[in-house]
Enzyme design. Structure first.
Site, short mmCIF file in Angstrom:
data_model
loop_
_atom_site.label_atom_id
_atom_site.label_comp_id
_atom_site.label_asym_id
_atom_site.label_seq_id
_atom_site.Cartn_x
_atom_site.Cartn_y
_atom_site.Cartn_z
N ASP A 262 0.81 -1.22 0.00
CA ASP A 262 0.00 0.00 0.00
C ASP A 262 0.85 1.27 0.00
OD1 ASP A 262 -1.98 -1.85 0.30
OD2 ASP A 262 -2.90 -0.95 2.08
N HIS A 406 3.62 -2.38 3.13
CA HIS A 406 3.69 -1.04 2.54
C HIS A 406 5.00 -0.90 1.79
CE1 HIS A 406 0.73 -0.78 5.75
NE2 HIS A 406 0.19 0.22 5.08
ZN ZN Z 1 -2.50 3.06 3.38
#
Ligand code: ZN
Length: 450
Positions: A262, A406
């Site tokens: 992400d 992430h």
């Molecule tokens: Zn996020």
């Protein structure tokens, strides 16, 4: 095993009275279209001589995946050792031999040595392909359901008898869900090979076990594979017609998990992640921010052209439950427009920032035609910044898991080679979220595929 001992002479406590079982391999089978490709990448210290057969994409892809995972292991080890190991150079060495060949079946054995400088591990992988059914096969396809537990029992019993300090529980787990190399001996016994260090100390080498199997224990493809080993004939069945897509992953059959990244793309960290994923031949899903996509269009195009899936993670990462419906819709729409403009594809997956959703967000997703994708494994990488903790969290994955990471954190990228190796070790296939879910339905919410 000490490097100065001749490879054929068993030494130390592993010297068993009986010679270790061996795969029967073939000298010359005349497989049409067979080429040997040398991958000698000086930069990454890889020397691989691998077989590729013209037109048989399933075989070629699997062979390259094996070499890629060897490379990923080398990369992971050099990252872990860091600068301290500058004087210890690792390498990957891959060779191969044919295991079997018949008019409608091919078996190949790949032997790899992955040396991380400090230690080396030998491993064997088999690639069996049934041209009649266009399918790759492992030992579980060779043995009928009713006798698989007999094979597991026979293997663990022989391991216990011949290999000191063997971890039979781990061996049984690998047999149940992993992919040990499989083939046949010259006597027609089933041979299963485990990687060095995987189930026993390095002194045991790569444990190889032979189990005599009556024909009634073998499936029809198992019988054909044994015949292809003992009485080889050249392959005749032509490859699937060119232009037809090679068999897609089928997560109803395979044990799939999805890695998701992400908040990118990030010019600082995403390119290195993409290098790692393509070296490992692994696909992932990137939930990108519209603002980042707009800032780095070329990078986003590379994410797409590398075969990864791109999902919508809003424009600027607000909590969509705390802003007005019209602002939230703009966050989503604007992001999809920029993704479509850059890649040519409109995303079908939406991951609300923070995983924060309510009926308003659900309704926006449904109206926009998005499936909402949350996760089942949170590595908490944004908080711990610890490759060790990230790897430990990812290892908790089970079949169908969606793993949250992430790609904007360097520590996360550092962890990825070992995450991939660990998941593959557990027999998982890494796929995009859409491949994991099959065909995700708009307006539905997913945490994984269970
Ligand atoms: Zn996020």
């Amino acid at each position: 095993m000490p490097t100065d001992s001749p490879p054929t002479a068993p030494v130390g406590p592993s010297a068993a009275p009986a010679p270790a079982p061996e795969f029967r391999t073939l000298d010359d089978v005349g497989i049409p279209g067979l080429r040997t490709v040398t991958d000698g990448d000086n930069g990454s210290l890889v020397y691989a001589v691998i077989p590729q057969i013209d037109g048989y994409d399933a075989i070629n892809h699997r062979v390259r995946t094996i070499v890629a995972s060897d490379k990923a292991e080398l990369d992971a080890a050099s990252d872990t050792h860091g600068d301290a190991a500058d004087n210890i150079r690792g390498f990957v060495n891959v060779g191969w031999r044919p295991l079997g060949s018949s008019p409608d079946m091919v078996g190949l054995l790949l032997s790899s040595v992955v040396s991380t400088g400090a230690s080396a591990a030998m491993r064997e992988d088999s690639v069996w392909y049934d041209a009649a059914g266009d399918a790759l096969l492992g030992w579980r396809e060779f043995v009928v359901d009713a006798h698989r537990s007999d094979v597991v029992e026979a293997v663990t019993e022989r391991l216990r008898r011949t290999i000191p300090f063997v971890d039979v529980a781990r061996a049984a787990e690998i047999l149940r869900s992993g992919d040990p190399a499989v083939g046949f001996s010259a006597e027609g016994g089933l041979i299963l090979a485990f990687d060095e260090h995987d189930i026993a100390p390095g002194s045991a080498g790569a444990p190889t076990i032979e189990v005599p199997v009556p024909t009634s224990w073998l499936t029809s493809v198992g019988v054909r594979a044994r015949q292809a080993t003992l009485e080889p004939h050249p392959l005749v069945v032509p490859p699937p017609a060119p232009g037809e897509p090679s068999p897609e992953v089928n997560c109803r059959k395979e044990r799939c998990v999805a890695l998701t990244f992400d908040d990118g793309p990030s010019a600082r960290t995403t390119p290195r992640l993409l290098d790692i994923l393509s070296a490992a031949d692994a696909h992932a899903t990137f939930f990108v921010l519209g603002s980042q996509a707009q800032a780095y269009p070329r990078l986003l195009r590379r994410v797409a052209s590398d075969g990864h899936e791109i999902g919508n993670h809003s424009w600027s990462h607000p909590d969509l439950t705390r802003i007005s419906a019209s602002s939230a819709r703009k966050q989503i729409d604007r992001t999809s427009r920029v993704i479509e403009k850059i890649t040519g594809h409109r995303p079908v997956l939406l991951r609300p920032p923070y995983g924060a959703r309510n009926t308003k967000v659900d309704a926006l997703a449904r109206a926009g035609g998005y499936s909402e994708v949350l996760w089942s494994i949170d590595t908490r990488d944004w908080e711990n910044h610890s490759p060790k903790k990230i790897i430990a969290a990812a290892k908790k994955a089970r079949r169908g898991s969606i793993i949250l990471m992430h790609d904007i954190h360097p520590d996360t990228v550092d962890a990825v080679p070992a995450v991939i190796a660990a998941l593959r070790n557990k027999g998982f296939t890494l796929v995009t979220v859409s491949d994991l879910l099959g065909s995700p339905k708009p307006g539905k919410r997913y945490y994984g595929r269970y």
